[in-house]
Scaffold this active site. Structure first.
Site, PDB file in Angstrom:
ATOM      1  CE  LYS A  46      -4.208  -1.942   2.093  1.00 10.98           C
ATOM      2  NZ  LYS A  46      -4.554  -2.635   0.904  1.00 10.98           N
ATOM      3  CB  THR A  68      -9.908  -3.682  -3.059  1.00 13.31           C
ATOM      4  OG1 THR A  68      -8.502  -3.452  -3.006  1.00 13.31           O
ATOM      5  CG2 THR A  68     -10.258  -4.478  -4.298  1.00 13.31           C
ATOM      6  N   GLY A  69     -11.356  -1.956  -0.792  1.00 13.23           N
ATOM      7  CA  GLY A  69     -11.335  -1.612   0.620  1.00 13.23           C
ATOM      8  C   GLY A  69     -10.517  -0.436   1.087  1.00 13.23           C
ATOM      9  CB  THR A  70      -7.788  -0.387   3.611  1.00 16.44           C
ATOM     10  OG1 THR A  70      -8.538  -1.194   4.502  1.00 16.44           O
ATOM     11  CG2 THR A  70      -7.004   0.633   4.394  1.00 16.44           C
ATOM     12  CB  THR A  71      -6.362   0.057  -1.632  1.00 16.69           C
ATOM     13  OG1 THR A  71      -5.662  -1.043  -1.051  1.00 16.69           O
ATOM     14  CG2 THR A  71      -5.504   0.706  -2.686  1.00 16.69           C
ATOM     15  CB  SER A  88     -11.407  -5.710   2.401  1.00 15.96           C
ATOM     16  OG  SER A  88     -10.134  -6.267   2.574  1.00 15.96           O
ATOM     17  N   GLY A  89     -10.183  -6.708  -0.495  1.00 19.68           N
ATOM     18  CA  GLY A  89      -9.846  -7.824  -1.379  1.00 19.68           C
ATOM     19  C   GLY A  89     -10.222  -9.187  -0.831  1.00 19.68           C
ATOM     20  CG  ASP A  94      -8.767  -9.475  -4.549  1.00 14.92           C
ATOM     21  OD1 ASP A  94      -8.472  -8.273  -4.684  1.00 14.92           O
ATOM     22  OD2 ASP A  94      -8.156 -10.246  -3.783  1.00 14.92           O
ATOM     23  CG  ASP A 114       4.314  -8.871  -0.190  1.00 12.55           C
ATOM     24  OD1 ASP A 114       5.380  -9.227  -0.737  1.00 12.55           O
ATOM     25  OD2 ASP A 114       4.219  -8.647   1.026  1.00 12.55           O
ATOM     26  CG  ASP A 124     -10.565 -14.709  -3.424  1.00 15.97           C
ATOM     27  OD1 ASP A 124     -11.150 -15.696  -3.909  1.00 15.97           O
ATOM     28  OD2 ASP A 124     -10.793 -14.271  -2.279  1.00 15.97           O
TER      29      ASP A 124
END
Length: 175
Positions: A46, A68-71, A88-89, A94, A114, A124
């Site tokens: 991130k 997605t989510g927090t990103t 969130s993924g 995803d 990562d 996923d």
């Protein structure tokens, strides 16, 4: 065949992308000047994605962003531009992106994943990458590729994107 910078600007540029005998990829869609870009990052990536996005803020602000989510929350604050946020993924984000690809609602994915750490939702992630390849969606999985994609002269154009025709697969005889 080698491409020069001047050949990129010629009207017949896309003709070199077409196979002489089109077997599978015989339909196209238009990727418009305003691209629909999904931005995804695993937790440890991130900071890299946010740094990249901040550096490319002016370019990204001209496009429709999905994350997605927090990103998505982090990007919206960093870029000070609207980001359509999904789950969130690992909680389905995803898969939501995969569905958007299959429905023709996304043009590209910038996915800083990562490679050094297993993810609880690896299946996923693999499914997302598979569907992106299946539908010929641009995928950048690292900063270098993302830089090349975002600075391409094609980012400023409406361009045809050739997509597979899966009618033979869909109409196959299943025993």
């Amino acid at each position: 065949m080698y491409l020069s910078a001047s050949s990129l600007l010629q009207e017949d540029y896309f003709s070199i992308l077409l196979p002489r005998k089109i077997l599978i990829m015989n339909e196209f869609r238009t990727m418009h000047q305003v691209k629909r870009i999904a931005l995804v990052a695993h937790d440890k990536k991130k900071p890299d994605l946010l740094d990249w996005a901040k550096y490319n803020k002016d370019v990204l602000s001209k496009h429709t962003l999905v994350a997605t989510g927090t990103t998505g929350n982090l990007l919206e604050k960093t870029l000070e531009t609207p980001v359509f946020k999904l789950l969130s993924g690992p909680l389905g984000g995803d898969q939501q992106i995969g569905a958007m690809i299959a429905e023709g609602k996304l043009d590209m994915i910038i996915f800083f994943w990562d490679p050094m750490e297993a993810q609880p939702h690896d299946s996923d992630v693999k499914a997302l990458l598979r569907v992106a390849v299946a539908w010929n969606i641009i995928i950048a999985c690292n900063r270098t590729t993302a830089d090349f994609v975002l600075t391409s002269v094609l980012m400023q154009e409406d361009i045809p994107i050739y997509t597979p025709n899966y009618s033979n697969y869909l109409n196959r005889k299943v025993v």
